[in-house]
Design an enzyme around this catalytic site. Structure first.
Site, PDB file in Angstrom:
ATOM      1  N   GLU A 117       0.816  -1.217   0.000  1.00  0.00           N
ATOM      2  CA  GLU A 117       0.000   0.000   0.000  1.00  0.00           C
ATOM      3  C   GLU A 117       0.853   1.271   0.000  1.00  0.00           C
ATOM      4  O   GLU A 117       0.464   2.282  -0.589  1.00  0.00           O
ATOM      5  CB  GLU A 117      -0.943   0.011   1.201  1.00  0.00           C
ATOM      6  N   PHE A 168     -12.173  -6.458  13.789  1.00  0.00           N
ATOM      7  CA  PHE A 168     -11.055  -6.958  12.991  1.00  0.00           C
ATOM      8  C   PHE A 168     -10.665  -5.935  11.919  1.00  0.00           C
ATOM      9  O   PHE A 168     -11.501  -5.453  11.170  1.00  0.00           O
ATOM     10  CB  PHE A 168     -11.437  -8.286  12.332  1.00  0.00           C
ATOM     11  N   GLN A 169      -9.386  -5.603  11.873  1.00  0.00           N
ATOM     12  CA  GLN A 169      -8.817  -4.638  10.930  1.00  0.00           C
ATOM     13  C   GLN A 169      -9.494  -3.262  11.024  1.00  0.00           C
ATOM     14  O   GLN A 169      -9.650  -2.566  10.016  1.00  0.00           O
ATOM     15  CB  GLN A 169      -8.867  -5.175   9.494  1.00  0.00           C
ATOM     16  N   LYS A 172     -17.967  -0.297   5.215  1.00  0.00           N
ATOM     17  CA  LYS A 172     -18.436  -1.305   4.272  1.00  0.00           C
ATOM     18  C   LYS A 172     -19.949  -1.269   4.097  1.00  0.00           C
ATOM     19  O   LYS A 172     -20.467  -1.506   2.995  1.00  0.00           O
ATOM     20  CB  LYS A 172     -17.980  -2.692   4.736  1.00  0.00           C
ATOM     21  N   MET A 203      24.042   8.763   3.233  1.00  0.00           N
ATOM     22  CA  MET A 203      23.947  10.085   3.834  1.00  0.00           C
ATOM     23  C   MET A 203      24.139  10.011   5.345  1.00  0.00           C
ATOM     24  O   MET A 203      24.765  10.894   5.944  1.00  0.00           O
ATOM     25  CB  MET A 203      22.612  10.732   3.491  1.00  0.00           C
TER      26      MET A 203
END
Length: 585
Positions: free
Chosen positions: A70, A132-133, A182, A492
C-alpha cells in the site's frame, strides 16, 4: 497488466458520455465520482473492507494497478499527480491497509502533491469496537491531509469523494482521504454524485492586491543585486512559462529550490540552479548577497535556508504564495503577495517599470559560477564516481526525461549532475525525505507520461525498502530504467557520522547486500552490473534499449560524499566543498 474491462475505445467514450448505467450502491457512487473527475488510473491493494468498491470498479473504464504494498500505491499516486498536475488516486483496505498509506499521504502533504486516498472501513455499527482490521483512519490522517472524510451515508458518499477530489486539486494542492465503511459502500442508493466541487466555504486567492504588486515591483526595479527564487509552487501552478518570460525580460538571475527543479532551464545563462544544504555554491552565494529576492511558491524550509538569521541577510523579500499561512512563517516577507503564482507573475510582468540595473551583479554571479563549479575527479585508481553515472545518463537521454529518486546521497547527485530544462521532470520526496519513494514513484510517473523516458536513481538502502515494486513494473510492462548507486551503506547517514560524529559508523553500513542485477532478473526485469568507467555508456544504452524495466547495479566509490554542503542550521554563504573545509566551518 492493469485491470480494465475489454471494451472498444469508441464504445467506452459513448457509454461514459451518454449511456452510463444508474448507480445503485454507495460503491458504484464512489466509482462514478472518480469517473466524473476524469480519473484514468487507480493504484491500490485489495482487501475485505474495500472489496465493494473494487467490485464496482470491475465494470468501470478506470485502469487499476495492483501494487505490491500500500505504501507503494500512495507513492505511485503521488508521482502520477506530480507529472500530470491532477490528483493521483490510491485505494487500500481498512486497518493495516490504511495505515500503510500513511507514509505516502504524509509525504504528499509535505510536498503539496495532489493525492486522494480511498480507504475501506469496518461497518459503521462496529466502528469503535476494536473490530477486525479496524483503525481510526480519519483520526490518524487528519493532521496530514487537507481534509479527511468519514463517509456516513450511501446517498452522500459519492459527493464526499467528488469534494475530496476537488479539494486535493484546488489552491495549494495536497492529499485528501475518504474513509468508506463497508455498510455505506454496500448500501443502496439512486443518488448520482455531482462533479468535483470544493466546499462553499473554501476560497482560493487568485490575484495579489494591485497596490501590493506595485510596491513590490518598485523595490525590485531599484535593486542592485536581485534574484528570483523559484519554488515548487511555480510548477504546481503551471507558472514555469510565466517565470521564464519574466526572468528573461528583466534579466534577473534565477535560483530554484529543490522542489522547484525544472521550473527554469538550467542551461540558461541566468540559471544558478538550486540552493540549500547541498545546492550549488553560486546559488548559495547569490542568496547570501542579494539585496532583493522575489521568492515564488516556496515555504522556506530549513534545508533551503540553513540558519534563518543568516539567510539572505541584506535582502528585501517579495514572497508570492497561494497559501497565506506561508507568508512570514519562516522568513519575514517585506512585500507579501498572496495569489496564484501564474497570475501574480503576470501582474508583476505588467507592472514592472523597468529592468533592474544589474549588469555588475550578473557578472558577479558568473564569477561565482567559475569559482565554485560543480566538478569532481575521476582517478583511474579509484572506484566509479556516481556523479559520472548521472552525467552520462543526462547526456544520453532526451530533455523531457523524467527523473525519479529515492532519498539519500543518490538523490543529491541526481539533482546536482543532471541538467533539468523542463518542469514536471523531477519527481522526488523533499519535505518528508522518504526512503523507498523511488521504485513505486517511477511506476506512477511512467503511467502518467507513457511517451516520456523514465529513469529512477536509487540507493541500495532506499531500493531495498520498496524493491517489491519491481514486480509491478514487470507485470505492467513498464519501460523504466532503475539505477542503484550502490555504496553498500545508508550513505547520507554514513556521511553525517563521518562529519559530525567522529566517524562512528553505527548501523549505517551493510556487511552484506544482494546482487541487485540478479535480484532484478528474479523479478523478471533485466539486470546489469556496472563497476568501472570502461562500459558506462554501453551499459546505459543497453539498459535504455531494453523494452521493459531494467536495473543497473552501479558499484560506486563507497567513500564518495555529497558536496557542496552547508551544515544543518548554518550560513548558506559558508559551504564546504570537501571534507577538510567541513571541519573548518
Amino acid at each position: 497488466m492493469s485491470e480494465r474491462a475489454s471494451v472498444p475505445k469508441e464504445a467506452e467514450e459513448t457509454e461514459s458520455e451518454t449511456e452510463q448505467e444508474p448507480v445503485t450502491t454507495g460503491a458504484q457512487s464512489v466509482i462514478r465520482a472518480l469517473e466524473n473527475a476524469g480519473t484514468d488510473y487507480v493504484f491500490g491493494v485489495q482487501g475485505g473492507a474495500i472489496m465493494p468498491v473494487y467490485d464496482a470498479l470491475y465494470d468501470s473504464d478506470i485502469n487499476h494497478v495492483t501494487m505490491a504494498h500500500e505504501q507503494g500505491a500512495s507513492h505511485a499516486a503521488d508521482a502520477y499527480g506530480i507529472v500530470t498536475g491532477d490528483p493521483g488516486v490510491c485505494f487500500a483496505t481498512s486497518g493495516p491497509g490504511a495505515t500503510n498509506l500513511v507514509t505516502g499521504i504524509a509525504d504528499a502533504n509535505m510536498d503539496s502533491d495532489p493525492v486522494i486516498a480511498l480507504t475501506g472501513q469496518v461497518p459503521t455499527e462496529f466502528v469503535g469496537n476494536d473490530a477486525f482490521q479496524e483503525t481510526d483512519t480519519v483520526g490518524i490522517t487528519q493532521p496530514i491531509t487537507k481534509e479527511s472524510y468519514f463517509a456516513a451515508d450511501s446517498d452522500t458518499v459519492g459527493d464526499d469523494v467528488s469534494e475530496a477530489f476537488a479539494l486535493a486539486d484546488a489552491g495549494r494542492q495536497g492529499p485528501t482521504l475518504v474513509d468508506l465503511p463497508k455498510d455505506v459502500t454496500q448500501g443502496e442508493t439512486e443518488v448520482e454524485p455531482g462533479r468535483p466541487e470544493t466546499p462553499e466555504t473554501y476560497e482560493v486567492p487568485e490575484e495579489a492586491d494591485d497596490e501590493d504588486v506595485q510596491e513590490a515591483v518598485e523595490a525590485l526595479a531599484e535593486a542592485d543585486r536581485p534574484v528570483i527564487l523559484s519554488g515548487g509552487g511555480v510548477i504546481k501552478a503551471n507558472a514555469s512559462s510565466a517565470l521564464r518570460e519574466f526572468a528573461k525580460e528583466y534579466e534577473i538571475p534565477v535560483i530554484t529550490t529543490m522542489p522547484g527543479i525544472g521550473s527554469f532551464p538550467e542551461d540558461h545563462e541566468l540559471s544558478l540552479e538550486w540552493a540549500g544544504m547541498h545546492g550549488t555554491g553560486y546559488a548559495n552565494m547569490a542568496i547570501s548577497n542579494t539585496d532583493c529576492m522575489l521568492a515564488i511558491g516556496t515555504r522556506f524550509d530549513d534545508r533551503l535556508t540553513g540558519g534563518v538569521d543568516s539567510f539572505a541577510p541584506d535582502a528585501e523579500v517579495i514572497h508570492v504564495d497561494i497559501d497565506p499561512a506561508e507568508i512570514s512563517k519562516n522568513v519575514y516577507a517585506d512585500y507579501p503577495l498572496i495569489g496564484d503564482a501564474r497570475n501574480v507573475l503576470r501582474q508583476l510582468f505588467d507592472a514592472m517599470p523597468r529592468a533592474p540595473d544589474a549588469d555588475e551583479w550578473r557578472d558577479q554571479c558568473q564569477t561565482w559560477k567559475d569559482e565554485y563549479p560543480m566538478d569532481y575527479d575521476t582517478p583511474d585508481d579509484e572506484p566509479l564516481k556516481p556523479q559520472y553515472v548521472v552525467e552520462q545518463f543526462s547526456e544520453m537521454t532526451p530533455d523531457d526525461t523524467i527523473v525519479c529518486t529515492g532519498v539519500g546521497q543518490h538523490q543529491m547527485w541526481a539533482s546536482q549532475f543532471w541538467e533539468y530544462t523542463e518542469p514536471r521532470t523531477w519527481v522526488s520526496s523533499h519535505g518528508l525525505g522518504t526512503m523507498g519513494y523511488g521504485v513505486p514513484a517511477a511506476i506512477g510517473a511512467k503511467l502518467a507520461a507513457p511517451d516520456q523516458e523514465v529513469v529512477c536513481f536509487d540507493g541500495d538502502g532506499s531500493f531495498l525498502m520498496t524493491v517489491q515494486g519491481l514486480s509491478v513494473a514487470v507485470r505492467e510492462q513498464l519501460d523504466i530504467t532503475y539505477v542503484v548507486l550502490n555504496n553498500e551503506a545508508v550513505g547520507m547517514v554514513r556521511q553525517w557520522q563521518d562529519g559530525f560524529y567522529e566517524g562512528r559508523r553505527m548501523a549505517s553500513e551493510y556487511p552484506w547486500i544482494p546482487q541487485f542485477d540478479k535480484l532484478a532478473e528474479a523479478f523478471g526485469a533485466r539486470g546489469f552490473t556496472l563497476e568501472s568507467y570502461d562500459n558506462v555508456e554501453e551499459t546505459i544504452q543497453e539498459a535504455r534499449d531494453y523494452d521493459g524495466p531494467s536495473v543497473i547495479d552501479a558499484h560506486i566509490d563507497p567513500g564518495e560524499n555529497v558536496f557542496p554542503m552547508v551544515p544543518s542550521g548554518g550560513d548558506n554563504g559558508l559551504f564546504a566543498l570537501n571534507e577538510d573545509q567541513l571541519d573548518m566551518i
